[in-house]
Design a protein around this motif. Structure first.
Motif, PDB file in Angstrom:
ATOM      1  N   SER A   9       0.811  -1.216   0.000  1.00  0.00           N
ATOM      2  CA  SER A   9       0.000   0.000   0.000  1.00  0.00           C
ATOM      3  C   SER A   9       0.849   1.273   0.000  1.00  0.00           C
ATOM      4  O   SER A   9       0.399   2.312  -0.476  1.00  0.00           O
ATOM      5  N   GLN A  27      10.826   1.197   3.841  1.00  0.00           N
ATOM      6  CA  GLN A  27       9.727   0.606   4.600  1.00  0.00           C
ATOM      7  C   GLN A  27       8.573   0.303   3.656  1.00  0.00           C
ATOM      8  O   GLN A  27       8.122   1.179   2.925  1.00  0.00           O
ATOM      9  N   GLU A  29       4.728  -0.951   3.494  1.00  0.00           N
ATOM     10  CA  GLU A  29       3.500  -1.214   4.224  1.00  0.00           C
ATOM     11  C   GLU A  29       2.643  -2.156   3.389  1.00  0.00           C
ATOM     12  O   GLU A  29       2.493  -1.977   2.179  1.00  0.00           O
ATOM     13  N   THR A  30       2.084  -3.164   4.054  1.00  0.00           N
ATOM     14  CA  THR A  30       1.329  -4.193   3.365  1.00  0.00           C
ATOM     15  C   THR A  30       0.012  -4.460   4.079  1.00  0.00           C
ATOM     16  O   THR A  30      -0.092  -4.284   5.292  1.00  0.00           O
ATOM     17  N   ASP A  31      -0.975  -4.925   3.327  1.00  0.00           N
ATOM     18  CA  ASP A  31      -2.251  -5.298   3.930  1.00  0.00           C
ATOM     19  C   ASP A  31      -2.250  -6.751   4.410  1.00  0.00           C
ATOM     20  O   ASP A  31      -3.257  -7.259   4.876  1.00  0.00           O
ATOM     21  N   VAL A  70       5.930  -3.739   7.216  1.00  0.00           N
ATOM     22  CA  VAL A  70       5.021  -3.319   8.270  1.00  0.00           C
ATOM     23  C   VAL A  70       3.604  -3.622   7.821  1.00  0.00           C
ATOM     24  O   VAL A  70       3.203  -3.241   6.718  1.00  0.00           O
ATOM     25  N   SER A  71       2.850  -4.309   8.665  1.00  0.00           N
ATOM     26  CA  SER A  71       1.467  -4.613   8.348  1.00  0.00           C
ATOM     27  C   SER A  71       0.571  -3.437   8.732  1.00  0.00           C
ATOM     28  O   SER A  71       0.724  -2.851   9.802  1.00  0.00           O
ATOM     29  N   THR A  72      -0.374  -3.126   7.869  1.00  0.00           N
ATOM     30  CA  THR A  72      -1.365  -2.105   8.168  1.00  0.00           C
ATOM     31  C   THR A  72      -2.632  -2.721   8.748  1.00  0.00           C
ATOM     32  O   THR A  72      -3.596  -2.028   9.015  1.00  0.00           O
ATOM     33  N   ARG A  73      -2.605  -4.039   8.943  1.00  0.00           N
ATOM     34  CA  ARG A  73      -3.761  -4.768   9.465  1.00  0.00           C
ATOM     35  C   ARG A  73      -3.730  -4.769  10.980  1.00  0.00           C
ATOM     36  O   ARG A  73      -2.674  -4.914  11.598  1.00  0.00           O
ATOM     37  N   GLN A  76      -2.637  -8.052  15.027  1.00  0.00           N
ATOM     38  CA  GLN A  76      -1.441  -8.815  14.724  1.00  0.00           C
ATOM     39  C   GLN A  76      -1.043  -9.757  15.849  1.00  0.00           C
ATOM     40  O   GLN A  76      -0.311 -10.693  15.637  1.00  0.00           O
TER      41      GLN A  76
END
Length: 77
Positions: A9, A27, A29-31, A70-73, A76
């Motif tokens: 993302s 960095q 950012e991933t869903d 880094v997860s944006t969900r 975790q």
């Protein structure tokens, strides 16, 4: 070269400064959930993202030293 991979993302860059050196950080950012214990963890998708990041790092080693996912969900843990 722009970084492209499914589930990404945002890509940003930072510099970490230590007492004797600096490290260029990219960095991503991933869903995706990155916690292997989460029920929605998708090992194949995470492995693909890691492979894509490693390939990018190999081709841009002079500009980027490390890549951080880094997860944006939420949820975790």
């Amino acid at each position: 070269m722009a970084f492209k991979s499914p589930h990404v993302s945002l890509v940003s860059f930072s510099v970490e400064i230590g007492a004797t050196d600096t490290t260029n950080i990219m960095q991503i950012e991933t869903d995706l959930h990155l916690n292997t214990r989460h029920p929605s963890y998708d090992a194949a998708a995470v492995e693909r993202l890691v492979r894509d990041a490693q390939a990018y790092l190999a081709g841009n080693a002079g500009q980027v030293t490390r890549i951080r996912l880094v997860s944006t969900r939420g949820g975790q843990t």
